[in-house]
Design an enzyme around this catalytic site. Structure first.
Site, PDB file in Angstrom:
ATOM      1  N   ALA A 137      13.983 -46.720  66.594  1.00  0.00           N
ATOM      2  CA  ALA A 137      13.271 -45.638  65.881  1.00  0.00           C
ATOM      3  C   ALA A 137      13.502 -45.758  64.381  1.00  0.00           C
ATOM      4  CB  ALA A 137      13.734 -44.273  66.390  1.00  0.00           C
ATOM      5  N   ARG A 188       4.410 -39.773  63.183  1.00  0.00           N
ATOM      6  CA  ARG A 188       5.241 -39.507  62.008  1.00  0.00           C
ATOM      7  C   ARG A 188       4.466 -39.154  60.756  1.00  0.00           C
ATOM      8  NH1 ARG A 188       9.331 -41.832  58.876  1.00  0.00           N
ATOM      9  NH2 ARG A 188      10.929 -40.248  58.915  1.00  0.00           N
ATOM     10  N   HIS A 198      17.849 -48.385  60.349  1.00  0.00           N
ATOM     11  CA  HIS A 198      17.448 -48.478  58.941  1.00  0.00           C
ATOM     12  C   HIS A 198      18.137 -49.672  58.296  1.00  0.00           C
ATOM     13  CE1 HIS A 198      17.452 -43.805  59.269  1.00  0.00           C
ATOM     14  NE2 HIS A 198      16.273 -44.273  59.653  1.00  0.00           N
ATOM     15  N   CYS A 224      17.185 -43.640  67.977  1.00  0.00           N
ATOM     16  CA  CYS A 224      17.887 -44.909  68.168  1.00  0.00           C
ATOM     17  C   CYS A 224      17.559 -45.888  67.036  1.00  0.00           C
ATOM     18  CB  CYS A 224      17.497 -45.518  69.509  1.00  0.00           C
ATOM     19  SG  CYS A 224      15.748 -45.966  69.593  1.00  0.00           S
TER      20      CYS A 224
END
Lengths: 515, 488
Positions: B67, B98, B197, B64
């Site tokens: 994220a 990550r 992003h 999403c």
């Protein structure tokens, strides 16, 4: 540069001098405290270990730092996967589901099936009904489940989607495609409770929605249900079923997710094992239900006691006493004597406890985890003569849990030295470990940073554990499970003893070959 | 196998898979699946629909917007504290998974692997969370005095309950005189992590780029570059940085793996921005070009062929001294990578690979596999856009299955039909394929190994692929007394 005969990955590559140089040079551009003023960073680092910091830290009200809990839908998915051919379905954004699946998969090293209906901005404005209409049909066509267990994300809860109406609407619109699929649903808002609340809500909903009206209940005197709760130890589920079998074949686990996360190599099976829907539907007919996690089944218990008018008991078969109570409850409910095999297992466990007791005796432990897990683990520590110095439960239920825990701690001669920390997080625990240190820490993977910071060895028991393999395959329940706990904890203590005495010519006189 | 039959098989696979869907879902999904080859035009790389709503009810691998912002762009900025603002789950599921490597005293002057959450309760939903957020910011400054700023990463409820986190951030910034940045990256926004992003880039544009304080006394050189879009997974940016430095360049900022706030703020001083992950940071690269006149180029540090090509491309932007040094760097490392190829290629040659990842990798890693003689028969993006697929066309070298937002069902069926030797994808997919007896490598986290960027990293990549493909464990699946074929 890499040596072709000895190719190393990041662990050792970055220790090579040329990379150490790169890292050193980078600091020029960083401007964070460690690179501009290491002394100041060191000063603050020391201050975080102080009583002054502890008091400020414990006074924290608004920010949670390093929690030891997750949110409701995670538990709902585990509950759903406890039933045969069941696809957990999350009504909300698919980002949540990517997280849930990764989280379980990193712990179990197994695939975790779960779909979402990918709600987005338009659903936020108009509601998620059309997502559900398409989603249930697609899910049903692709994954051919017997049951779809619908839970919700906080997004769907905030906009107020009505699951019951949506499921009915979706079925009506599905041109018959959903007629043979059972759809159960539970509201699981992430801003209420934790993952164990979600387990509870989903379990309650599945049982309520599958079972007939109480007027249609047909009492089956021999039938007993066992609900395991949010149990990450698959070996525990297997052991509980083994024990139950010794008392008869009418004892049924409701919500049995053991096989789902334990399938073998050779082929990928989307669904494996689980409580049959027939057994779930007839749960109401049982003489009694035993929950193995009282605080993961608070609402489910109400359904059983109030709606079903069924006998309900909570047991916690972790450690010796907890297992004894569970066995006696089974004996009482079935009217059968305790089978000899369990006498043997119990005697073997006690024998092992008596072999190993000097090592746990008087050792101080800090432990954190879910409420019922802690009740079991702390009673075992007390049974072994260990001191549960800090018992931290981030998702501690408001009612009853602290009293239950205090009663267990009161059995220890060191009770006055032990503290219970409901609602606190792992950054709180960091302060406590510096100001009132312990010998060992017991908990999940997130204790790793506490180990790094305090040097107190972490014994990994809990959920999730991402950085060690296969522990979830073992049991921590029953007599054999207690033997596992004893083995893990005792050997961790012995490993630490070796670690502390291994220096040749200095401390290794105590580096004994026999312990 | 000749190309024609591979292409036919790939097309048949698509047809077969689409059969499972109800009509509406089928007409959607068929636009996301296709076959393309290096020759010709208007293949799947041009036509594939992407960046669209995921079909409801499937096991998509997408994440999403939160994220994309917290997990990808902001989270690795090491000296800032990133608050997961809302209920407890999002921050917990995305904690420390990550592998964004960094150096620092965690909890003292760096905070990447920690989880800061406002842990919303029902009360916060009903009455709003702004007060709690304000208090949280204040508590952070007391307990973590060395933080160089705070970002507030919104979870789904924030945008739905009418909170004004931007006002709270503005006030705190004024009071604390530290950067305080509210990011409206609620998970329901957009169709995947991609919009996250973009939103995160926009907040860097609006809140960090105008901050000239760090740039004031900055002494520039003609060789200053910034690495943009490297999250230092397993140390990727470090094994890239060393090459750029050996070329004679000065890497003044690393976005955002192992980055500090200062590195974000001084990036506009770079002479050239080097963009690795185009998908997640093209926005800010374009902004820096428009606002500060900094050119940017894309590069690819996976595998020696692409690394060498990229180093020359970067060197071409500088003077002859740099070009000469670059050739020396290439020569120095090529001996080693040639030896790596000599060692591993015979063990890997001809092996077929199917990829399914995100960001830049569905196209960028192709070259690294090809350096080892391996072939890509299928690739796709979790959250790519049309420009990603267009760029993919340049990388494929034979008939390749292209799948956008492929779900677990489709990928499983594709693998069953195309029978690759290796699947390279994410953790959610990993055990599905391993159970089928197929070697698998996680290409998000480098399967807890790495780095994979640069020359030294290629040696690790080759060793890891060999380890996966040639491990004896895959041969144990069938019991000696079993007659039927496994995975049939």
């Amino acid at each position: 540069m890499q040596d072709i005969e000895n190719i190393v990955n990041g662990q050792k590559l970055f220790l090579k001098p040329e990379y150490q140089e790169v890292l050193k040079n980078k600091k020029e551009f960083e401007g964070n405290m460690g690179s501009v003023n290491p002394a100041k960073a060191e000063e603050i680092s020391e201050w975080t270990k102080s009583w002054d910091y502890r008091e400020k830290n414990l006074a924290r009200e608004a920010i949670t730092v390093n929690p030891a809990k997750a949110c409701q839908p995670l538990g709902a998915i585990m509950a759903g996967l406890g039933f045969e051919d069941t696809m957990p379905y999350v009504h909300g954004s698919h980002g949540c589901v990517a997280y849930f699946r990764s989280y379980f998969t990193r712990h179990f090293k197994e695939p975790t099936p779960c779909v979402s209906d990918s709600m987005s901005e338009s659903a936020a404005v108009f509601g998620g009904l059309s997502n559900m209409k398409d989603g249930l049909r697609n899910c049903n066509a692709m994954y051919k489940p017997k049951m779809i267990a619908v839970s919700t994300t906080c997004m769907a809860e905030v906009i107020g989607d009505d699951l019951n109406a949506f499921v009915i609407g979706a079925k009506e619109d599905a041109e018959g495609e959903l007629d043979n699929t059972v759809i159960t649903h539970a509201h699981t808002p992430s801003f209420v409770g934790s993952h164990i609340t979600g387990y509870d809500n989903m379990m309650k909903s599945i049982l309520e929605q599958l079972s007939p009206e109480r007027s249609e209940k047909v009492l089956n005197e021999e039938r007993i249900n066992i609900i395991p709760g949010f149990e990450p130890y698959l070996g525990s589920l297997a052991e509980i079923k083994e024990i139950a079998k010794l008392f008869g074949d009418k004892i049924v686990m409701i919500g049995d997710h053991e096989e789902q996360w334990n399938t073998g190599a050779g082929e990928y099976k989307l669904y494996a094992g689980g409580t049959t829907l027939d057994n779930a539907k007839t749960a109401i007919n049982a003489k009694a239900t035993i929950s193995l996690q009282k605080y993961s089944t608070v609402q489910t218990a109400k359904t059983i006691k109030v709606k079903w008018k069924q006998d309900y008991a909570a047991c916690n078969p972790i450690g010796l006493g907890g297992t004894d109570e569970f066995i006696m409850k089974l004996s009482e409910l079935t009217g059968k004597d305790v089978p000899e095999e369990l006498n043997v297992q119990r005697a073997q466990l006690v024998d092992a406890m008596q072999d190993s007791y000097p090592y746990m005796h008087g050792k101080k432990f800090a432990i954190y985890g879910d409420p019922d897990f802690l009740l079991g683990l702390v009673s075992f520590i007390v049974e072994m003569g260990g001191i549960p110095t800090h018992v931290l439960c981030h998702n501690a239920p408001k009612k009853g849990w602290e009293d239950d825990m205090q009663k267990i701690i009161d059995k220890s001669p060191w009770a006055s030295e032990c503290q219970i920390w409901p609602g606190k997080d792992l950054w709180h625990l960091r302060s406590l470990l510096f100001t009132e240190p312990v010998d060992f820490l017991i908990g999940n993977v997130y204790g790793k940073e506490l180990y790094r910071d305090t040097g107190i060895p972490l014994i990994r028991i809990g959920f999730p554990i991402f950085d060690r393999h296969h522990l979830h395959r073992y049991s921590i329940s029953g007599y054999k499970g207690a033997l596992n706990l004893l083995t893990w904890i005792t050997n961790a203590i012995l490993d630490q003893l070796d670690e502390e005495t291994k220096e040749i010519g200095k401390t290794d006189f105590f580096f004994d070959c026999v312990r | 196998m000749v190309a024609g039959t591979l292409e036919e098989l790939q097309k048949e696979a698509i047809e077969e898979i689409l059969k499972v869907y109800p009509e509406k879902a089928r007409s959607n999904r068929e636009k996301h699946l296709g076959v393309d080859s290096p020759e010709g035009v208007k293949g799947a790389c041009d036509k594939t629909k992407s960046n669209k709503q995921t079909v409801p009810g499937v096991m998509s691998q997408r994440g999403c917007a939160y994220a994309g912002s917290k997990g990808v762009v902001w989270g690795p900025v090491k000296d800032m504290i990133h608050i997961s603002h809302g209920p407890i789950g999002c921050g917990q599921y995305s904690r420390a998974g990550r592998r964004n490597y960094y150096v620092g005293l965690t909890g003292v002057d760096t905070f990447v692997t920690m989880n800061f959450s406002t842990d919303f309760s029902e009360k916060d939903i009903v009455f709003g969370g702004d007060k709690k957020l304000k208090q949280a910011l204040e508590e952070i400054d007391v307990l973590f005095p060395l933080n160089n700023g705070i970002s507030i990463q919104s979870e789904c409820p924030i945008g739905l309950i009418g909170d004004d986190i931007h006002a709270v951030a503005k006030k705190h910034k004024a009071d604390s005189s530290k950067p305080t940045i509210a990011v409206s990256c609620e998970g329901f926004r957009g169709v995947s992590q991609s919009l996250g992003h973009h939103i995160a880039n926009d907040m860097i544009r609006d809140e960090v780029m105008p901050d000239a304080s760090a740039r004031k006394d900055f002494e520039s050189t003609p060789y200053d570059v910034a690495i943009i879009g490297d999250y230092n997974i397993g140390g990727d940016a470090w094994s890239s940085r060393i090459l750029l430095e050996e070329m004679g360049l000065r890497v003044i900022a690393q976005w955002s793996g192992d980055a500090t706030y200062k590195e974000l703020a001084i990036a506009p001083k770079a002479k050239l921005n080097l963009l690795h992950c185009y998908r997640s940071m093209n926005y800010i690269s374009r902004h820096m070009e428009q606002e500060f006149g900094i050119p940017w180029i894309e590069y690819n540090f996976f595998g020696p062929s692409k690394t060498t090509e990229s180093l020359r491309k970067i060197a071409a932007c500088f003077d002859d001294t740099i070009k000469a040094k670059t050739e020396a760097v290439i020569e120095k490392y090529t001996k080693m990578t040639d030896a790596v190829i000599e060692k591993y290629k015979p063990r890997l040659e001809g092996k077929k690979v199917m990829l399914y990842v995100g960001g830049l990798r569905p196209r960028h890693v192709i070259g690294a596999y090809e350096d080892l003689g391996m072939e890509i028969v299928g690739t796709g993006y979790e959250f790519g856009h049309g420009d990603d697929y267009k760029r993919t066309k340049e990388e494929i070298s034979k008939s390749t299955l292209i799948y956008d937002d492929v779900n677990e069902y489709e990928l499983e069926q594709f693998v069953k039909i195309l029978k690759p030797d290796l699947v390279a994808s994410g953790v959610k997919e990993k055990y599905v394929f391993q159970k089928m007896g197929l070697p698998f490598r996680q290409m998000h986290s480098w399967d807890y190994s790495g780095p994979y960027h640069g020359y030294d990293a290629f040696a690790i990549f080759a060793k890891d692929m060999d380890l996966a493909l040639n491990s004896p464990v895959w041969s144990h699946t069938k019991a000696p007394w079993t007659k039927t074929e496994i995975g049939a």
